[in-house]
Design a protein around this motif. Sequence first.
Motif, PDB file in Angstrom:
ATOM      1  N   ARG A 128     -26.738  41.268 -20.808  1.00  0.00           N
ATOM      2  CA  ARG A 128     -25.649  42.041 -21.385  1.00  0.00           C
ATOM      3  C   ARG A 128     -25.104  43.093 -20.423  1.00  0.00           C
ATOM      4  NH1 ARG A 128     -25.407  41.279 -26.553  1.00  0.00           N
ATOM      5  NH2 ARG A 128     -27.467  40.537 -27.073  1.00  0.00           N
TER       6      ARG A 128
ATOM      7  N   LYS B  77     -19.738  46.365 -16.691  1.00  0.00           N
ATOM      8  CA  LYS B  77     -19.614  46.685 -15.256  1.00  0.00           C
ATOM      9  C   LYS B  77     -18.838  45.588 -14.541  1.00  0.00           C
ATOM     10  CE  LYS B  77     -24.191  48.839 -15.518  1.00  0.00           C
ATOM     11  NZ  LYS B  77     -24.668  48.192 -16.758  1.00  0.00           N
TER      12      LYS B  77
ATOM     13  N   ALA C 288     -36.618  41.174 -32.783  1.00  0.00           N
ATOM     14  CA  ALA C 288     -35.924  41.636 -31.570  1.00  0.00           C
ATOM     15  C   ALA C 288     -34.425  41.516 -31.770  1.00  0.00           C
ATOM     16  CB  ALA C 288     -36.383  40.823 -30.361  1.00  0.00           C
TER      17      ALA C 288
ATOM     18  N   VAL D 196     -29.436  46.101 -31.305  1.00  0.00           N
ATOM     19  CA  VAL D 196     -28.591  47.082 -31.982  1.00  0.00           C
ATOM     20  C   VAL D 196     -27.184  46.534 -32.106  1.00  0.00           C
ATOM     21  CG1 VAL D 196     -29.893  49.122 -31.270  1.00  0.00           C
ATOM     22  CG2 VAL D 196     -28.108  48.219 -29.784  1.00  0.00           C
TER      23      VAL D 196
ATOM     24  N   LEU E  44     -17.886  47.094 -27.443  1.00  0.00           N
ATOM     25  CA  LEU E  44     -18.412  46.203 -26.409  1.00  0.00           C
ATOM     26  C   LEU E  44     -19.918  46.110 -26.567  1.00  0.00           C
ATOM     27  CD1 LEU E  44     -17.866  44.446 -24.016  1.00  0.00           C
ATOM     28  CD2 LEU E  44     -17.953  46.435 -22.545  1.00  0.00           C
ATOM     29  N   ARG E  45     -20.348  45.004 -27.167  1.00  0.00           N
ATOM     30  CA  ARG E  45     -21.790  44.800 -27.273  1.00  0.00           C
ATOM     31  C   ARG E  45     -22.180  43.422 -26.768  1.00  0.00           C
ATOM     32  NH1 ARG E  45     -26.556  47.295 -27.050  1.00  0.00           N
ATOM     33  NH2 ARG E  45     -28.039  45.606 -27.281  1.00  0.00           N
TER      34      ARG E  45
ATOM     35  N   ILE F 238     -22.168  53.439 -21.762  1.00  0.00           N
ATOM     36  CA  ILE F 238     -21.263  52.292 -21.825  1.00  0.00           C
ATOM     37  C   ILE F 238     -19.812  52.758 -21.749  1.00  0.00           C
ATOM     38  CG2 ILE F 238     -20.508  50.370 -23.290  1.00  0.00           C
ATOM     39  CD1 ILE F 238     -23.367  50.004 -24.149  1.00  0.00           C
TER      40      ILE F 238
ATOM     41  N   GLU G 295     -19.105  53.612 -18.176  1.00  0.00           N
ATOM     42  CA  GLU G 295     -19.008  52.418 -17.327  1.00  0.00           C
ATOM     43  C   GLU G 295     -17.679  51.704 -17.555  1.00  0.00           C
ATOM     44  OE1 GLU G 295     -22.435  50.038 -18.151  1.00  0.00           O
ATOM     45  OE2 GLU G 295     -23.805  51.438 -17.185  1.00  0.00           O
TER      46      GLU G 295
ATOM     47  N   ASP H 124     -34.408  47.167 -28.286  1.00  0.00           N
ATOM     48  CA  ASP H 124     -33.608  48.274 -28.803  1.00  0.00           C
ATOM     49  C   ASP H 124     -33.872  48.554 -30.275  1.00  0.00           C
ATOM     50  OD1 ASP H 124     -32.483  48.240 -26.336  1.00  0.00           O
ATOM     51  OD2 ASP H 124     -30.424  47.889 -26.989  1.00  0.00           O
TER      52      ASP H 124
ATOM     53  N   TRP I 118     -32.469  48.287 -20.754  1.00  0.00           N
ATOM     54  CA  TRP I 118     -32.667  46.863 -20.536  1.00  0.00           C
ATOM     55  C   TRP I 118     -34.047  46.551 -19.954  1.00  0.00           C
ATOM     56  CZ3 TRP I 118     -33.115  43.590 -16.261  1.00  0.00           C
ATOM     57  CH2 TRP I 118     -32.788  42.253 -16.479  1.00  0.00           C
ATOM     58  N   ILE I 119     -34.472  47.317 -18.968  1.00  0.00           N
ATOM     59  CA  ILE I 119     -35.777  47.054 -18.347  1.00  0.00           C
ATOM     60  C   ILE I 119     -36.883  47.269 -19.367  1.00  0.00           C
ATOM     61  CG2 ILE I 119     -37.407  47.905 -16.610  1.00  0.00           C
ATOM     62  CD1 ILE I 119     -35.071  48.412 -14.779  1.00  0.00           C
TER      63      ILE I 119
ATOM     64  N   ALA J  82     -36.611  47.010 -22.572  1.00  0.00           N
ATOM     65  CA  ALA J  82     -36.565  45.936 -23.567  1.00  0.00           C
ATOM     66  C   ALA J  82     -37.304  44.706 -23.041  1.00  0.00           C
ATOM     67  CB  ALA J  82     -35.115  45.595 -23.908  1.00  0.00           C
TER      68      ALA J  82
HETATM   69  C1  LIG Z   1     -22.167  46.644 -22.332  1.00  0.00           C
HETATM   70  C2  LIG Z   1     -23.600  47.053 -22.187  1.00  0.00           C
HETATM   71  C3  LIG Z   1     -24.059  47.548 -20.973  1.00  0.00           C
HETATM   72  C4  LIG Z   1     -25.383  47.928 -20.819  1.00  0.00           C
HETATM   73  N1  LIG Z   1     -25.781  48.408 -19.614  1.00  0.00           N
HETATM   74  C5  LIG Z   1     -27.063  48.796 -19.457  1.00  0.00           C
HETATM   75  C6  LIG Z   1     -27.513  49.307 -18.208  1.00  0.00           C
HETATM   76  O1  LIG Z   1     -26.756  49.404 -17.259  1.00  0.00           O
HETATM   77  N2  LIG Z   1     -28.798  49.667 -18.082  1.00  0.00           N
HETATM   78  C7  LIG Z   1     -29.667  49.573 -19.119  1.00  0.00           C
HETATM   79  O2  LIG Z   1     -30.828  49.913 -18.945  1.00  0.00           O
HETATM   80  N3  LIG Z   1     -29.287  49.095 -20.319  1.00  0.00           N
HETATM   81  C8  LIG Z   1     -28.002  48.712 -20.505  1.00  0.00           C
HETATM   82  N4  LIG Z   1     -27.603  48.226 -21.731  1.00  0.00           N
HETATM   83  C9  LIG Z   1     -28.566  48.141 -22.815  1.00  0.00           C
HETATM   84  C10 LIG Z   1     -29.316  46.828 -22.775  1.00  0.00           C
HETATM   85  O3  LIG Z   1     -28.433  45.761 -22.691  1.00  0.00           O
HETATM   86  C11 LIG Z   1     -30.182  46.703 -24.015  1.00  0.00           C
HETATM   87  O4  LIG Z   1     -31.184  47.679 -23.927  1.00  0.00           O
HETATM   88  C12 LIG Z   1     -30.838  45.343 -24.150  1.00  0.00           C
HETATM   89  O5  LIG Z   1     -29.904  44.325 -24.187  1.00  0.00           O
HETATM   90  C13 LIG Z   1     -31.697  45.314 -25.400  1.00  0.00           C
HETATM   91  O6  LIG Z   1     -32.220  44.037 -25.581  1.00  0.00           O
HETATM   92  P1  LIG Z   1     -32.699  43.528 -27.004  1.00  0.00           P
HETATM   93  O7  LIG Z   1     -33.258  42.184 -26.765  1.00  0.00           O
HETATM   94  O8  LIG Z   1     -33.535  44.541 -27.663  1.00  0.00           O
HETATM   95  O9  LIG Z   1     -31.396  43.446 -27.898  1.00  0.00           O
HETATM   96  P2  LIG Z   1     -30.087  42.563 -27.704  1.00  0.00           P
HETATM   97  O10 LIG Z   1     -29.895  42.220 -26.289  1.00  0.00           O
HETATM   98  O11 LIG Z   1     -29.022  43.303 -28.395  1.00  0.00           O
HETATM   99  O12 LIG Z   1     -30.401  41.224 -28.479  1.00  0.00           O
HETATM  100  C14 LIG Z   1     -30.483  41.153 -29.879  1.00  0.00           C
HETATM  101  C15 LIG Z   1     -29.935  39.827 -30.337  1.00  0.00           C
HETATM  102  O13 LIG Z   1     -30.263  39.665 -31.703  1.00  0.00           O
HETATM  103  C16 LIG Z   1     -29.152  39.148 -32.380  1.00  0.00           C
HETATM  104  N5  LIG Z   1     -29.258  39.510 -33.809  1.00  0.00           N
HETATM  105  C17 LIG Z   1     -28.964  40.686 -34.390  1.00  0.00           C
HETATM  106  N6  LIG Z   1     -29.199  40.631 -35.721  1.00  0.00           N
HETATM  107  C18 LIG Z   1     -29.659  39.391 -35.973  1.00  0.00           C
HETATM  108  C19 LIG Z   1     -30.081  38.716 -37.163  1.00  0.00           C
HETATM  109  N7  LIG Z   1     -30.100  39.321 -38.351  1.00  0.00           N
HETATM  110  N8  LIG Z   1     -30.470  37.433 -37.055  1.00  0.00           N
HETATM  111  C20 LIG Z   1     -30.484  36.804 -35.851  1.00  0.00           C
HETATM  112  N9  LIG Z   1     -30.094  37.391 -34.711  1.00  0.00           N
HETATM  113  C21 LIG Z   1     -29.687  38.672 -34.762  1.00  0.00           C
HETATM  114  C22 LIG Z   1     -27.977  39.773 -31.710  1.00  0.00           C
HETATM  115  O14 LIG Z   1     -26.824  39.015 -31.918  1.00  0.00           O
HETATM  116  C23 LIG Z   1     -28.434  39.746 -30.249  1.00  0.00           C
HETATM  117  O15 LIG Z   1     -28.062  38.561 -29.624  1.00  0.00           O
HETATM  118  C24 LIG Z   1     -26.275  47.834 -21.904  1.00  0.00           C
HETATM  119  C25 LIG Z   1     -25.822  47.337 -23.126  1.00  0.00           C
HETATM  120  C26 LIG Z   1     -24.502  46.941 -23.289  1.00  0.00           C
HETATM  121  C27 LIG Z   1     -24.024  46.423 -24.606  1.00  0.00           C
END
Ligand SMILES: Cc1cc2nc3c(=O)[nH]c(=O)nc-3n(C[C@H](O)[C@H](O)[C@H](O)COP(=O)(O)OP(=O)(O)OC[C@H]3O[C@@H](n4cnc5c(N)ncnc54)[C@H](O)[C@@H]3O)c2cc1C
Lengths: 207, 451
Positions: free
Chosen positions: B69, B74, B130, B133, B151-152, B179, B182, B318, B337-338, B340
């Motif tokens: 993501r 960026k 997982a 957010v 933007l998610r 975000i 950026e 997250d 991200w790291i 997570a």
């Molecule tokens: C635009 C952007 C830029 C970012 N840049 C940075 C950065 O530079 N550095 C940094 O450290 N972090 C950054 N982040 C944050 C980072 O991306 C997140 O911390 C990371 O993606 C979290 O991972 P996750 O697996 O917990 O959640 P996510 O990656 O959000 O994955 C969760 C998934 O679950 C799915 N979901 C949600 N609800 C349900 C449901 N009920 N049933 C089934 N599926 C579901 C969602 O659709 C999603 O695909 C950024 C985030 C965004 C959006």
Amino acid sequence: MSFTGPVPVSGTVTGSMPIPTTPIPTTGPRYPLASQATHLDPGPMTGPVPTASLAPSLGPAGSDTGSGVVVPSASLPVPAERTGPLVVGSGTGPRPAMGTGPLDVAPLARLGGSAVGRQSGRSAFQPNQRRRPGGPRRRSEPAVVSVDNNRCHLYAICQQEAPSSFLLAEDHRLYYDAAPPSHQMASVRQAARLCPMQAITLENGGR
Amino acid sequence: MTRPRPRPDIAHALARVGWARIEHQPRPHSVVIAGAGIAGLRAAERLRERGFDGQIVFIGEEPHKPYNRTPLSKQLLARTGRLGDLKLPVFSDLDAVWRLGTRALGLDVARNRLLLARGEEVEYDGLVIATGVEARHLPGTPVWSDHVWTLRDMADARGLSRRLADGARHIAVIGTGFIGCEIASSLRGRGLDVTVIGRGNALMSSAIGKQVGGLMTRLHRNNQVTLLLGRNPVRWATADSLTERPRSGAGVSIWLDDGGRVDADVAVVAVGALPATRWLQGSGLDITDGVLTGPTTHAVYMDGTTPALAPSVVAAGDVARWPNLLFDWTPRRVEHWITASEHGQAAADALLLGPDQASAFTPTPRFWTEQFGVRLQGVGRPGLADACCLAEGSTKALEFVAVYTRQGVVVGAVSANAGARLLEYADLIGWPLDAASPAGMPVSRTPMATV
Ligand SMILES: Cc1cc2nc3c(=O)[nH]c(=O)nc-3n(C[C@H](O)[C@H](O)[C@H](O)COP(=O)(O)OP(=O)(O)OC[C@H]3O[C@@H](n4cnc5c(N)ncnc54)[C@H](O)[C@@H]3O)c2cc1C
Ligand code: SF4
């Protein structure tokens, strides 16, 4: 429903002292910073980052430290000037300061095998003794690790994950071991996973 | 329990089989991962690495397999990257069942079942929550409009890019977090006019403090980003609205609480995120601001009136709120991200080991962001700090390391264009910033001036 009481404890973790998460590195000083005390700019901290400050923790610069150490020749292979997307956006505003040297990556393996010359008394690259407990670097293995010069933005996450295979040196270049020993591969894989720019590629998934 | 000494006769052989049966702990056969993001992916990868040979089922709402993501705001928005840059490396054969485009709708902890649409139930032996957010909205924001975006995920990025390609010149960004900043940097780099509207007085100040935030604010200002700080939107009008349209012919008009008005072609709302836990309502899990877990990532649920740990449910990424014992016992969420990625791995281990044997997940949070060519990187929780001092380097040259303390104890550090130097400061977290500390700390105590 909200839960406000103490979090149920399980396992053996108690107390409030910080729990060290990283294994304490071998026998060297626990706090690498301590060894740099004298090299930090004592003044009002406005000068550039002291370039010599990492040197003391890297082991004696003058001594020939033996077979485990790769010492670069006087003429380091200088990778091409970076052309990647690290360009400052707005043309009109003052360009923010970047690292001085070229942003570069170079595989360690390519530096190995060359002569043992020195650059003006202090080599540009001194492999970190403390972090490099392995034996002599093997030179024959094919490269499995590569770092994309255009993607790497020198975040040094790889060095945190695999300190014996990656080194972001003071010259703003990333040195890496293109053929790490097999016992390092787990941490090299973790480095590739966590690299913010996803710049590290492993041949056949590093196996 | 002492076993009878085995003797080579059939009765004892049978008895041994009996013992083995009693001692055999059935391993989970099926792990369901709700949310196909980075945390879920790394959990699955770790399960396979550990030799788990049961079934792994991903329930993911997005139609894509996990992707990165972080370039969305960026490289992708700045148009310096390609879609292929979102690929994530996986180092073991996941052999998973991918139920993509499928939303988890509920959870029955007592019966170990995940509820899907059309009444479908998926049974699990282990569940990894997982779901990450969702982008937050401000009340009154016309989220449905084609001129207002968040933007998610990839769908957002695609839609926003299409909208921008449609001749947009002026973009309003609401929100001054990572975000939002950026997005401002990426779009400014494309030569578009950008106005940033935000509540705080310095960019990203809740995460990196007002000092470093102030430096970044100056950087944005120097790059001709129009900053309207200390202001909130109060009223909106969009060109595709039936009731209230902008008079000026702009795509969107935003009235602010200081009486001003911003006209833009597109507005991007980046005002933080809310954990995706609505589907867990009524499940018995504590979902106040994310799924509450113990230090081992096992979810806390209410067993009658007493909270207990669910041995077969873990949460990562997250969405999870957990006490990082590196700092204290207060459960918090981390949106990096790291972290997570590491969280997913720890959750997989915790699932295999159970709450009694799993160790506490105590990562040093690490984050990065890049704006106008400045690589900002952090470790720990600078947001918790009450003081911040310059440890080395020069703020003028935007090449420095700043150390953050809470009641004199180091809680984090942030570097600008000095990633390698930051490494050394990560080790100081949890120790007093004091020359007499066990660390023999050499860090200068010069308080950082607010800019
Ligand atoms: C635009 C952007 C830029 C970012 N840049 C940075 C950065 O530079 N550095 C940094 O450290 N972090 C950054 N982040 C944050 C980072 O991306 C997140 O911390 C990371 O993606 C979290 O991972 P996750 O697996 O917990 O959640 P996510 O990656 O959000 O994955 C969760 C998934 O679950 C799915 N979901 C949600 N609800 C349900 C449901 N009920 N049933 C089934 N599926 C579901 C969602 O659709 C999603 O695909 C950024 C985030 C965004 C959006
Ligand atoms: S982690 Fe990635 S971006 Fe950072 S220095 Fe290493 S290879 Fe480069």
